[in-house]
Scaffold this active site. Structure first.
Site, PDB file in Angstrom:
ATOM      1  N   ASP A   9     -36.998 -88.329  37.101  1.00  0.00           N
ATOM      2  CA  ASP A   9     -36.158 -89.494  36.825  1.00  0.00           C
ATOM      3  C   ASP A   9     -36.489 -90.653  37.756  1.00  0.00           C
ATOM      4  O   ASP A   9     -36.655 -91.794  37.328  1.00  0.00           O
ATOM      5  CB  ASP A   9     -34.678 -89.134  36.978  1.00  0.00           C
ATOM      6  CG  ASP A   9     -34.279 -87.964  36.102  1.00  0.00           C
ATOM      7  OD1 ASP A   9     -35.096 -87.550  35.271  1.00  0.00           O
ATOM      8  OD2 ASP A   9     -33.149 -87.476  36.268  1.00  0.00           O
ATOM      9  N   THR A  19     -38.936 -78.928  33.374  1.00  0.00           N
ATOM     10  CA  THR A  19     -40.244 -78.511  33.882  1.00  0.00           C
ATOM     11  C   THR A  19     -40.563 -79.181  35.220  1.00  0.00           C
ATOM     12  O   THR A  19     -41.414 -78.695  35.954  1.00  0.00           O
ATOM     13  CB  THR A  19     -41.372 -78.860  32.886  1.00  0.00           C
ATOM     14  OG1 THR A  19     -41.228 -80.237  32.525  1.00  0.00           O
ATOM     15  CG2 THR A  19     -41.304 -78.004  31.637  1.00  0.00           C
ATOM     16  N   SER A  32     -30.543 -91.142  32.961  1.00  0.00           N
ATOM     17  CA  SER A  32     -30.767 -91.356  34.391  1.00  0.00           C
ATOM     18  C   SER A  32     -30.245 -92.670  34.940  1.00  0.00           C
ATOM     19  O   SER A  32     -30.952 -93.394  35.638  1.00  0.00           O
ATOM     20  CB  SER A  32     -32.252 -91.219  34.720  1.00  0.00           C
ATOM     21  OG  SER A  32     -32.475 -89.904  35.084  1.00  0.00           O
ATOM     22  N   SER A  33     -28.989 -92.929  34.654  1.00  0.00           N
ATOM     23  CA  SER A  33     -28.366 -94.073  35.323  1.00  0.00           C
ATOM     24  C   SER A  33     -28.322 -93.816  36.825  1.00  0.00           C
ATOM     25  O   SER A  33     -28.378 -94.755  37.619  1.00  0.00           O
ATOM     26  CB  SER A  33     -26.957 -94.310  34.780  1.00  0.00           C
ATOM     27  OG  SER A  33     -26.076 -93.261  35.134  1.00  0.00           O
ATOM     28  N   GLY A  76     -24.160 -90.928  32.545  1.00  0.00           N
ATOM     29  CA  GLY A  76     -23.873 -89.558  32.134  1.00  0.00           C
ATOM     30  C   GLY A  76     -24.461 -89.208  30.780  1.00  0.00           C
ATOM     31  O   GLY A  76     -24.068 -88.223  30.172  1.00  0.00           O
ATOM     32  N   GLU A  78     -38.938 -80.736  29.312  1.00  0.00           N
ATOM     33  CA  GLU A  78     -37.580 -80.717  29.884  1.00  0.00           C
ATOM     34  C   GLU A  78     -37.391 -79.491  30.760  1.00  0.00           C
ATOM     35  O   GLU A  78     -37.786 -78.386  30.385  1.00  0.00           O
ATOM     36  CB  GLU A  78     -36.553 -80.712  28.737  1.00  0.00           C
ATOM     37  CG  GLU A  78     -35.297 -81.487  29.061  1.00  0.00           C
ATOM     38  CD  GLU A  78     -35.570 -82.980  29.222  1.00  0.00           C
ATOM     39  OE1 GLU A  78     -35.546 -83.455  30.374  1.00  0.00           O
ATOM     40  OE2 GLU A  78     -35.797 -83.662  28.199  1.00  0.00           O
ATOM     41  N   TYR A  91     -27.015 -76.516  36.244  1.00  0.00           N
ATOM     42  CA  TYR A  91     -28.347 -77.004  36.609  1.00  0.00           C
ATOM     43  C   TYR A  91     -28.922 -76.235  37.799  1.00  0.00           C
ATOM     44  O   TYR A  91     -30.021 -75.673  37.706  1.00  0.00           O
ATOM     45  CB  TYR A  91     -28.286 -78.518  36.863  1.00  0.00           C
ATOM     46  CG  TYR A  91     -29.625 -79.179  37.034  1.00  0.00           C
ATOM     47  CD1 TYR A  91     -30.244 -79.841  35.985  1.00  0.00           C
ATOM     48  CD2 TYR A  91     -30.290 -79.155  38.260  1.00  0.00           C
ATOM     49  CE1 TYR A  91     -31.475 -80.459  36.141  1.00  0.00           C
ATOM     50  CE2 TYR A  91     -31.521 -79.775  38.435  1.00  0.00           C
ATOM     51  CZ  TYR A  91     -32.105 -80.422  37.370  1.00  0.00           C
ATOM     52  OH  TYR A  91     -33.326 -81.032  37.534  1.00  0.00           O
ATOM     53  N   ARG A 123     -34.595 -93.954  31.987  1.00  0.00           N
ATOM     54  CA  ARG A 123     -35.778 -93.372  31.337  1.00  0.00           C
ATOM     55  C   ARG A 123     -35.357 -92.438  30.219  1.00  0.00           C
ATOM     56  O   ARG A 123     -34.238 -91.930  30.185  1.00  0.00           O
ATOM     57  CB  ARG A 123     -36.650 -92.618  32.338  1.00  0.00           C
ATOM     58  CG  ARG A 123     -35.977 -91.408  32.998  1.00  0.00           C
ATOM     59  CD  ARG A 123     -36.339 -90.094  32.333  1.00  0.00           C
ATOM     60  NE  ARG A 123     -35.523 -88.999  32.803  1.00  0.00           N
ATOM     61  CZ  ARG A 123     -34.389 -88.625  32.230  1.00  0.00           C
ATOM     62  NH1 ARG A 123     -33.933 -89.243  31.163  1.00  0.00           N
ATOM     63  NH2 ARG A 123     -33.699 -87.606  32.695  1.00  0.00           N
TER      64      ARG A 123
HETATM   65  P1  ADP Z   1     -27.077 -89.857  34.281  1.00  0.00           P
HETATM   66  O1  ADP Z   1     -28.011 -90.004  35.427  1.00  0.00           O
HETATM   67  O2  ADP Z   1     -27.588 -88.950  33.218  1.00  0.00           O
HETATM   68  O3  ADP Z   1     -26.616 -91.157  33.714  1.00  0.00           O
HETATM   69  P2  ADP Z   1     -25.412 -88.725  36.326  1.00  0.00           P
HETATM   70  O4  ADP Z   1     -24.162 -87.935  36.269  1.00  0.00           O
HETATM   71  O5  ADP Z   1     -26.579 -88.167  37.031  1.00  0.00           O
HETATM   72  O6  ADP Z   1     -25.755 -89.121  34.822  1.00  0.00           O
HETATM   73  O7  ADP Z   1     -25.099 -90.127  36.994  1.00  0.00           O
HETATM   74  C1  ADP Z   1     -23.993 -90.893  36.584  1.00  0.00           C
HETATM   75  C2  ADP Z   1     -23.259 -91.415  37.804  1.00  0.00           C
HETATM   76  O8  ADP Z   1     -24.015 -92.486  38.402  1.00  0.00           O
HETATM   77  C3  ADP Z   1     -21.924 -92.017  37.486  1.00  0.00           C
HETATM   78  O9  ADP Z   1     -20.912 -91.038  37.453  1.00  0.00           O
HETATM   79  C4  ADP Z   1     -21.732 -92.967  38.654  1.00  0.00           C
HETATM   80  O10 ADP Z   1     -21.297 -92.257  39.807  1.00  0.00           O
HETATM   81  C5  ADP Z   1     -23.142 -93.467  38.914  1.00  0.00           C
HETATM   82  N1  ADP Z   1     -23.366 -94.717  38.187  1.00  0.00           N
HETATM   83  C6  ADP Z   1     -24.146 -94.905  37.095  1.00  0.00           C
HETATM   84  N2  ADP Z   1     -24.094 -96.190  36.674  1.00  0.00           N
HETATM   85  C7  ADP Z   1     -23.249 -96.830  37.515  1.00  0.00           C
HETATM   86  C8  ADP Z   1     -22.757 -98.176  37.611  1.00  0.00           C
HETATM   87  N3  ADP Z   1     -23.125 -99.096  36.736  1.00  0.00           N
HETATM   88  N4  ADP Z   1     -21.880 -98.456  38.607  1.00  0.00           N
HETATM   89  C9  ADP Z   1     -21.513 -97.502  39.483  1.00  0.00           C
HETATM   90  N5  ADP Z   1     -21.942 -96.235  39.447  1.00  0.00           N
HETATM   91  C10 ADP Z   1     -22.785 -95.891  38.487  1.00  0.00           C
HETATM   92 MG    MG Z   2     -28.599 -88.445  36.693  1.00  0.00          MG
END
Ligand code: ADP
Ligand code: MG
Length: 406
Positions: free
Chosen positions: A193, A54, A147-148, A143, A52, A243, A46
């Site tokens: 997220d 909030t 919001s991966s 990262g 932000e 955070y 997203r």
């Molecule tokens: P953001 O949510 O902003 O991308 P975060 O630090 O909260 O950053 O989350 C990133 C973490 O999520 C990575 O360090 C990893 O542990 C996990 N992650 C994200 N994408 C993958 C992926 N494709 N495969 C394995 N782990 C993942």
């Molecule tokens: Mg995250």
């Protein structure tokens, strides 16, 4: 200014195709595990347009799910495995990890934390998927403040729905994913997220009231306006305590102001009671209280097509995050300043940092048709001022988590 001075990853500028990604994830599954997968699910990242820091103050946020998905392909192990064994291969890390559904190890911190936490939440709700092999493939940059992590949690919960044939209430699903982030990843995030990934809708922004955990779907349907995301490609690790520290400062401010949350404090009340806060807590509260007001104003302005006001509010949000909340960084500031310098005449409506801060991405609203040119100009300024290459892409509001196959 030539675009060659600012390499901008041409291939990644447009949204990747979900069907192609699904096919690739299935292919990888077959390579790694020796048979084709049975289920495929997808959950998006997203980008937050405004609002932000909030969400954990019970305020408003205004994100959209992006056309960048985390896909999980899954099946039963070919060889007899323990009934609770999960093997998961990440195409990002090119690595296969293992864990057991009967011992999910909340304190173990690695990239499987997000999956283990989501499995735990599903099992707590009586949805037990049994032994599985998984491939995780994500187009959400990790990262980068998109919001991966939430996409991975929500994809996992969606996979459990597919496997068990049961459906979770989507708000409950976002809550369980949020709890996974709290308890398994150690990150005390708000609900935005996971909610965006679970409830995103094609063509719609989500005006989420984080107090009631409800969302109003607001169409982003002006054909003349496009969403441009630019990754600074920096992530300042700092100590990792920033955070939770900001969150605690917000809670302390609310307490000193005699309010349950900063959502319950208006700008007027904050000014009238300023003496109750030390200067630092005042600035933190000033950001949050102002940002909640900016968010609802931006949603109204967007619906009215008042783009200059939307832009003004985005720039004000950035300044407040930089000066009062202190979660920006020089690289994000350069990107936003570059956008502002190009300005309305150059096709930029507004821009701001997006996500938790200290690196990651900016989000800009720009005039449709000029996305590429604007991205190149911002990229060139960024390169010149920081020596770094930014990665831009465009997106439309995307459909939230869903079962693709199975
Ligand atoms: P953001 O949510 O902003 O991308 P975060 O630090 O909260 O950053 O989350 C990133 C973490 O999520 C990575 O360090 C990893 O542990 C996990 N992650 C994200 N994408 C993958 C992926 N494709 N495969 C394995 N782990 C993942
Ligand atoms: Mg995250």
């Amino acid at each position: 200014m030539s675009s060659s001075s600012a390499p901008t990853h041409q291939d990644e500028f447009q949204s990747p195709s979900l069907p192609d990604q699904v096919a690739a994830a299935k292919g990888r599954y077959t390579e790694v595990f020796g048979n084709p997968p049975h289920w495929v699910v997808a959950a998006p990242g997203r980008v937050n347009l405004i609002g932000e820091h909030t969400d954990y103050n019970a305020g408003f946020v205004f994100p959209l799910a992006i056309e960048r998905y985390t896909v999980i392909a899954a099946g039963r192990p070919l060889k007899t495995a323990a009934s609770d064994a999960v093997r998961v291969h990440s195409t990002l890390f090119d690595e296969t990890a293992e864990f057991s559904l009967s011992n999910l190890e909340p304190k173990r911190r690695d990239w499987t934390s997000y999956l283990r936490g989501a499995f735990a939440g599903c099992i707590e709700r009586g949805l037990h998927p049994g032994t599985l092999d998984l491939v995780v493939d994500s187009k959400v940059p990790q990262g980068g403040g998109l919001s991966s992590s939430a996409a991975l949690e929500v994809a996992t919960a969606t996979l459990v729905e597919a496997v068990t044939g049961r459906t979770l209430d989507p708000v409950d699903k976002s809550r369980l994913a949020q709890k996974a982030e709290h308890e398994y990843a150690g990150m005390p995030c708000g609900i935005m997220d996971q909610f965006s990934s679970a409830l995103g809708a094609a063509g719609k922004l989500l005006l989420i009231d984080c107090r009631t955990e409800t969302a109003e779907l607001i169409p982003l349907d002006d054909p003349g306006v496009a969403v441009l995301v630019i990754n600074s490609n920096v992530k300042h690790e700092l100590t990792g305590s920033e955070y939770p520290e900001r969150r605690a400062q917000c809670e302390q401010s609310a307490k000193l102001l005699g309010a349950a949350t900063l959502r319950d404090v208006s700008s007027e009340q904050l000014e009238a009671n300023r003496a109750k806060l030390d200067p630092l807590l005042y600035r933190r509260a000033h950001h949050v209280v102002g940002e909640i007001e900016r968010t609802t104003r931006a949603a109204a302005a967007l619906q009215a097509g008042d783009w200059p006001l939307v832009g003004e509010l985005m720039y004000a949000s950035h300044a407040s995050l930089r000066d009062d909340f202190e979660v920006s960084c020089p690289e994000l500031d350069v990107l936003v300043e570059a956008a502002q310098q190009i300005g309305a005449e150059g096709g930029v409506i507004g821009a701001r940092m997006t996500g938790g801060g200290f690196g990651g991405c900016i989000v800009a609203l720009v005039r449709a048709g000029r996305e590429r040119e604007i991205a190149d100009r911002i990229g060139a300024i960024y390169l010149e001022r920081t020596g770094l290459t930014a990665t831009p892409f465009v997106t439309k509001p995307a459909r939230g988590a869903h079962i693709v196959e199975g």
